[in-house]
Structure formats: structure tokens, C-alpha cells
Write an enzyme that holds these catalytic residues in place. Structure first.
Site, PDB file in Angstrom:
ATOM      1  N   THR A  72       4.739   7.218  22.371  1.00 35.77           N
ATOM      2  CA  THR A  72       3.945   7.293  21.133  1.00 35.77           C
ATOM      3  C   THR A  72       4.723   8.083  20.086  1.00 35.77           C
ATOM      4  O   THR A  72       4.858   7.645  18.936  1.00 35.77           O
ATOM      5  CB  THR A  72       2.570   7.930  21.425  1.00 35.77           C
ATOM      6  OG1 THR A  72       1.909   7.126  22.406  1.00 35.77           O
ATOM      7  CG2 THR A  72       1.714   8.009  20.178  1.00 35.77           C
ATOM      8  N   ASN A 150       1.989  -4.922  27.449  1.00 38.76           N
ATOM      9  CA  ASN A 150       1.326  -4.143  28.502  1.00 38.76           C
ATOM     10  C   ASN A 150       0.082  -4.830  29.043  1.00 38.76           C
ATOM     11  O   ASN A 150      -0.342  -4.555  30.150  1.00 38.76           O
ATOM     12  CB  ASN A 150       0.965  -2.746  27.977  1.00 38.76           C
ATOM     13  CG  ASN A 150       0.255  -2.783  26.636  1.00 38.76           C
ATOM     14  OD1 ASN A 150       0.724  -3.409  25.686  1.00 38.76           O
ATOM     15  ND2 ASN A 150      -0.880  -2.134  26.563  1.00 38.76           N
ATOM     16  N   GLN A 180       7.210  -1.054  28.681  1.00 39.45           N
ATOM     17  CA  GLN A 180       6.857  -1.806  29.890  1.00 39.45           C
ATOM     18  C   GLN A 180       8.052  -2.570  30.471  1.00 39.45           C
ATOM     19  O   GLN A 180       7.904  -3.257  31.479  1.00 39.45           O
ATOM     20  CB  GLN A 180       5.709  -2.787  29.599  1.00 39.45           C
ATOM     21  CG  GLN A 180       4.406  -2.111  29.212  1.00 39.45           C
ATOM     22  CD  GLN A 180       3.698  -1.430  30.379  1.00 39.45           C
ATOM     23  OE1 GLN A 180       4.022  -1.641  31.548  1.00 39.45           O
ATOM     24  NE2 GLN A 180       2.719  -0.588  30.084  1.00 39.45           N
ATOM     25  N   SER A 200       9.168   5.441  27.882  1.00 36.94           N
ATOM     26  CA  SER A 200       8.335   6.492  28.454  1.00 36.94           C
ATOM     27  C   SER A 200       8.604   6.597  29.958  1.00 36.94           C
ATOM     28  O   SER A 200       8.768   5.574  30.618  1.00 36.94           O
ATOM     29  CB  SER A 200       6.885   6.095  28.209  1.00 36.94           C
ATOM     30  OG  SER A 200       6.044   7.169  28.453  1.00 36.94           O
ATOM     31  N   HIS A 202       6.588   7.849  32.391  1.00 34.51           N
ATOM     32  CA  HIS A 202       5.492   7.754  33.373  1.00 34.51           C
ATOM     33  C   HIS A 202       5.165   6.329  33.799  1.00 34.51           C
ATOM     34  O   HIS A 202       4.337   6.127  34.674  1.00 34.51           O
ATOM     35  CB  HIS A 202       4.251   8.513  32.885  1.00 34.51           C
ATOM     36  CG  HIS A 202       3.499   7.895  31.756  1.00 34.51           C
ATOM     37  ND1 HIS A 202       2.332   7.214  31.944  1.00 34.51           N
ATOM     38  CD2 HIS A 202       3.740   7.865  30.420  1.00 34.51           C
ATOM     39  CE1 HIS A 202       1.862   6.794  30.762  1.00 34.51           C
ATOM     40  NE2 HIS A 202       2.703   7.187  29.831  1.00 34.51           N
ATOM     41  N   THR A 238      11.548  23.557  22.333  1.00 35.06           N
ATOM     42  CA  THR A 238      12.219  23.795  23.614  1.00 35.06           C
ATOM     43  C   THR A 238      12.081  22.559  24.497  1.00 35.06           C
ATOM     44  O   THR A 238      10.987  22.002  24.624  1.00 35.06           O
ATOM     45  CB  THR A 238      11.601  25.025  24.314  1.00 35.06           C
ATOM     46  OG1 THR A 238      11.729  26.126  23.423  1.00 35.06           O
ATOM     47  CG2 THR A 238      12.300  25.333  25.632  1.00 35.06           C
ATOM     48  N   CYS A 327     -12.440  -0.973  24.278  1.00 35.91           N
ATOM     49  CA  CYS A 327     -13.528  -0.341  23.529  1.00 35.91           C
ATOM     50  C   CYS A 327     -14.733  -1.265  23.406  1.00 35.91           C
ATOM     51  O   CYS A 327     -14.679  -2.424  23.759  1.00 35.91           O
ATOM     52  CB  CYS A 327     -13.049   0.114  22.165  1.00 35.91           C
ATOM     53  SG  CYS A 327     -12.867  -1.237  21.023  1.00 35.91           S
TER      54      CYS A 327
HETATM   55  N1  PLP Z   1       3.736   1.206  24.318  1.00 33.38           N
HETATM   56  C1  PLP Z   1       3.289   0.528  25.396  1.00 33.38           C
HETATM   57  C2  PLP Z   1       3.601  -0.917  25.543  1.00 33.38           C
HETATM   58  C3  PLP Z   1       2.548   1.190  26.392  1.00 33.38           C
HETATM   59  O1  PLP Z   1       2.116   0.509  27.463  1.00 33.38           O
HETATM   60  C4  PLP Z   1       2.287   2.586  26.231  1.00 33.38           C
HETATM   61  C5  PLP Z   1       1.470   3.310  27.227  1.00 33.38           C
HETATM   62  O2  PLP Z   1       0.366   2.908  27.565  1.00 33.38           O
HETATM   63  C6  PLP Z   1       2.773   3.246  25.093  1.00 33.38           C
HETATM   64  C7  PLP Z   1       3.490   2.520  24.161  1.00 33.38           C
HETATM   65  C8  PLP Z   1       2.548   4.724  24.869  1.00 33.38           C
HETATM   66  O3  PLP Z   1       3.361   5.461  25.734  1.00 33.38           O
HETATM   67  P1  PLP Z   1       3.155   7.039  25.969  1.00 33.38           P
HETATM   68  O4  PLP Z   1       2.051   7.147  26.951  1.00 33.38           O
HETATM   69  O5  PLP Z   1       4.447   7.511  26.538  1.00 33.38           O
HETATM   70  O6  PLP Z   1       2.882   7.662  24.668  1.00 33.38           O
END
Ligand code: PLP
Length: 386
Positions: A72, A150, A180, A200, A202, A238, A327
Site C-alpha cells: 500500500t 488478487n 500477487q 509485499s 506477507h 528506522t 462490503c
Molecule cells: N495489491 C494487491 C493486489 C493485494 O492483494 C494487496 C493485499 O491485499 C495489496 C496491494 C496491499 O498490500 P499490503 O497489505 O502490503 O499493503
């Protein structure tokens, strides 16, 4: 109760080696990389090593990798940075199914006076390259497109977009949300002419709260976060050393057998769809043909069942998935940007379930999942009719 975790598109479980290296940083090598003493240098070494591993996996220079708090932040920095450099070139081209990290930033830029054009897509949501060729001109400052969606697993032709953009608009920046796809599919930022790329940790069995922004050699965008000058002045604060070390480790493991992992997840995906359709009526796949989509994402539309209700029912069996709708809105585009880009109605989106795999899922989990669907779906359908 045994757990079946099929929500790897949302996040993944960190591997044991990732946890080990992070624990070591948190408990032993906890120095500040900016400190001049030995403890600081030991911490800095993790950052150097992780950057080297990540850059090596993408075959890009180490100085192109800037650690951030995740995708993000990376996407915000990329888009706002490209816009800040736009000068009189005020047009932005984008794809309608972007993640909110990009979508919301585009809204902000549009409010600031940029002309944001969403490109037409084919029936699967794929960008029409001819439409891109027609739309791109020298007034364009930025083109943004996610690599793997995603929600549906759609793979965009990122390898071709950069060239089309730069041919018509040499100064325009091409940003890719590779959250993704990074660590799951091959990516070649230099050959594909990507200027900015967000990732990202995670999503690939690394920790949360850490990602990087790739900035191509010869490209420049201003920094958003000012302060102590870390990350060569681009991203102050940091460094998240445990996160960075964990990310580096996750990348090594992801790249160790990326093709093997992809084949395994693809096999599970095909098996699940086939078994579910054989045993239960009224199940179809949303988005692209499953042989053409990313190996880890399967989006199912289940007739006569609200996926949010099914999600909570599955939870009682220790099974974790995602529903199509994020939502309660009645507008398809607010419920799900990607599914609404496919032309699905609000009620079709409400019936959509995302199953997303990791390399650690098994065939046995797929069989068990379909057994539970066989038990629960008829019950939920009866309940709905009353
Ligand atoms: N972009 C996509 C395609 C994602 O699947 C996600 C996470 O759900 C993000 C951006 C956002 O990533 P982060 O959780 O590292 O901010």
C-alpha cells in the site's frame, strides 16, 4: 480441530525459517542499522543481505530496491511520485479492477485534476492492448496495471504493456502492482520496461508490514517520507530489520523452486474445481480459464448461496476462505472492483467465493474441502429458499 487455510491471497503463514531469522534479529541482533557500533553493523548486515537476495531474484541492481511498510505504501509512493513529476502531462491510464491501494490513490489524483482513464477490458478483465495503443500519447504521465489480480487470478500481459507505453510516451512511468505475482511467477522488470513496482512480503510466507518499491535505474520520483534519510534518503524511518530479514528469507524460499510450487498449486486448483463441479450442481468459475490464471487463485460462483454465509459456515469446520464481496454496498464496483470489471451483478458477486492456495496446501485438504461443501451447500440453499 484441523485447520484448512485456503485464504493465501489475503495473507500467508510465515515459514519456520522466516520466524527463526526474525526471532534472532528481535532477540540478539536488535541494533539500529544506523548505529556506528558492532551491534548496529550486525543489524545493517541483514538489510544488505535481504536487498541483495531480492535484487538477485529479479536480476535488477540492488539500488533499485527500497524497503517500505508494504505494497500500500509502495503503490501510494509510486503513483503520487509519478504524478509529482508529471509537469504538464496530466493523463493517467489504469485498469478498472485495481486493488484499493492503487484505486484509492487514483481517485485522489483525479480529485487533484489528473485525467484518469480506465482502459477497456475483454470478457476476462484483461487489458485490450489495441485500446492501450490507441489511448497512450505524450500527455500520459503514468500507466498502472496489476500483474495478477488478487480476486480472480487474472494475469495481465505486463511483459507487453511497458513497451507499448514507452514507444508512444517515452517519459511516462509504468507502475505494476506485483503483490500477487512476486515470488510466484517469473517477473523481469528490466526486459518488461517496468519503471515502478510494488510488492509485499506477507503474501509469500514472509512477515506483514514490509514490502519494497522497485524503481528502475534512470528513473526518479520524490520521496513521501522525510526524516533521518534511511534507504538512501528515499524512505526515512528506522528500518524494520526483523521484517526485512524475514522478507529476504521468504524470497530465497519462494525462488528455490518457483516452478515446482506453481505446478503444485495449479494441480490443487484444477482438482478442486473438477471435484466440486462433479459433486455439486451450480458451481462455476469466475474470470479467466483456470489454465491461464495464476496458480494460486480460484474464484467460484455458487448458485443460490451467499458466500459470506458460506464463509462463516466453513469457518465452523476450520476452513478459511474469502468471500467475493468486501462490503455491504449494492454497487458491484464497490463490492468488488475485479468481479464488477467482469460484468458480474451485485448478487453474483455476493455468491462468489475466493479460494487461494499456498505451496503448503495438500490434495487431502482439497478432498476434505469438497466433502464439506457437499454437506453445507444443499443445506444453505434450502435455508435461502425459505
Ligand atoms: N495489491 C494487491 C493486489 C493485494 O492483494 C494487496 C493485499 O491485499 C495489496 C496491494 C496491499 O498490500 P499490503 O497489505 O502490503 O499493503
Amino acid at each position: 480441530m484441523r485447520e484448512i487455510y485456503f485464504d493465501n491471497g489475503a495473507t500467508t503463514k510465515p515459514t519456520e525459517q522466516v520466524v527463526q531469522i526474525m526471532t534472532k534479529v528481535l532477540t540478539e541482533d536488535y541494533g539500529n542499522p544506523s548505529s556506528l557500533h558492532r551491534k548496529g553493523q550486525a543489524a545493517e548486515q541483514y538489510v544488505i543481505e535481504a536487498r541483495k537476495r531480492i535484487a538477485g531474484s529479479l536480476r535488477v541492481p540492488e539500488f533499485s530496491i527500497y524497503f517500505t511498510s508494504g505494497a500500500t505504501e509502495s503503490s501510494n509512493t509510486a503513483l503520487l511520485g509519478a504524478a509529482a513529476r508529471a509537469g504538464k502531462h496530466r493523463r493517467i491510464l489504469a485498469w478498472p479492477g485495481e486493488h484499493p491501494a492503487t484505486g484509492e490513490t487514483l481517485k485522489r489524483l483525479s480529485e487533484e485534476g489528473f485525467e484518469v482513464t480506465y482502459l477497456p477490458v475483454d470478457k476476462d478483465g484483461k487489458v485490450l492492448l489495441e485500446a492501450l495503443e490507441e489511448a497512450v500519447d505524450e500527455d500520459v504521465c503514468l500507466v498502472t496495471c496489476m500483474h495478477v489480480n488478487n480476486e480472480t487470478g487474472l494475469i495481465q500481459p505486463i511483459d507487453r504493456i511497458g513497451r507499448i507505453v514507452h514507444k508512444a510516451a517515452p517519459k511516462a512511468m509504468f507502475h505494476v502492482d506485483a503483490v500477487q505475482s512476486f515470488g510466484k511467477l517469473p517477473i523481469d522488470p528490466i526486459a518488461w520496461e517496468i519503471d515502478l513496482m510494488s510488492t509485499s512480503a506477507h503474501k509469500i510466507h514472509g512477515p506483514k508490514g514490509i514490502g519494497f518499491l522497485y524503481i528502475a535505474k534512470n528513473q526518479y520520483i520524490p520521496s513521501l517520507v522525510r526524516g533521518g534519510g534511511q534507504e538512501r534518503g528515499f524512505r526515512s524511518g528506522t528500518e524494520n530489520v526483523p521484517g526485512i530479514a524475514g522478507f529476504g528469507q521468504a524470497v530465497v524460499e519462494a525462488y528455490a523452486d518457483m516452478e515446482g510450487h506453481a505446478q503444485h498449486m495449479q494441480h490443487l486448483k484444477e482438482m478442486l474445481l473438477q471435484e466440486a463441479q462433479e459433486k455439486i450442481e451450480g458451481i462455476r468459475c469466475n474470470g479467466p480459464d483456470i489454465h491461464e490464471s495464476a496458480p494460486h487463485v480460484l474464484n467460484l460462483q455458487i448458485e443460490g448461496v451467499r458466500s459470506e454465509v458460506l464463509l462463516h459456515t466453513l469457518e465452523d469446520y476450520g476452513i478459511y476462505v474469502s468471500s467475493g464481496s468486501a462490503c455491504a454496498s449494492n454497487k458491484p464496483e464497490e463490492k468488488s472492483p475485479a468481479l464488477s470489471a467482469l460484468g458480474l451483478t451485485a448478487s453474483e458477486i455476493d455468491a462468489s467465493l475466493r479460494i487461494s492456495f499456498s505451496r503448503y496446501n495438500t490434495e487431502e485438504e482439497v478432498h476434505e474441502f469438497v466433502r464439506v461443501l457437499e454437506q453445507t451447500i444443499p443445506m444453505l440453499r434450502r435455508f435461502r429458499r425459505k
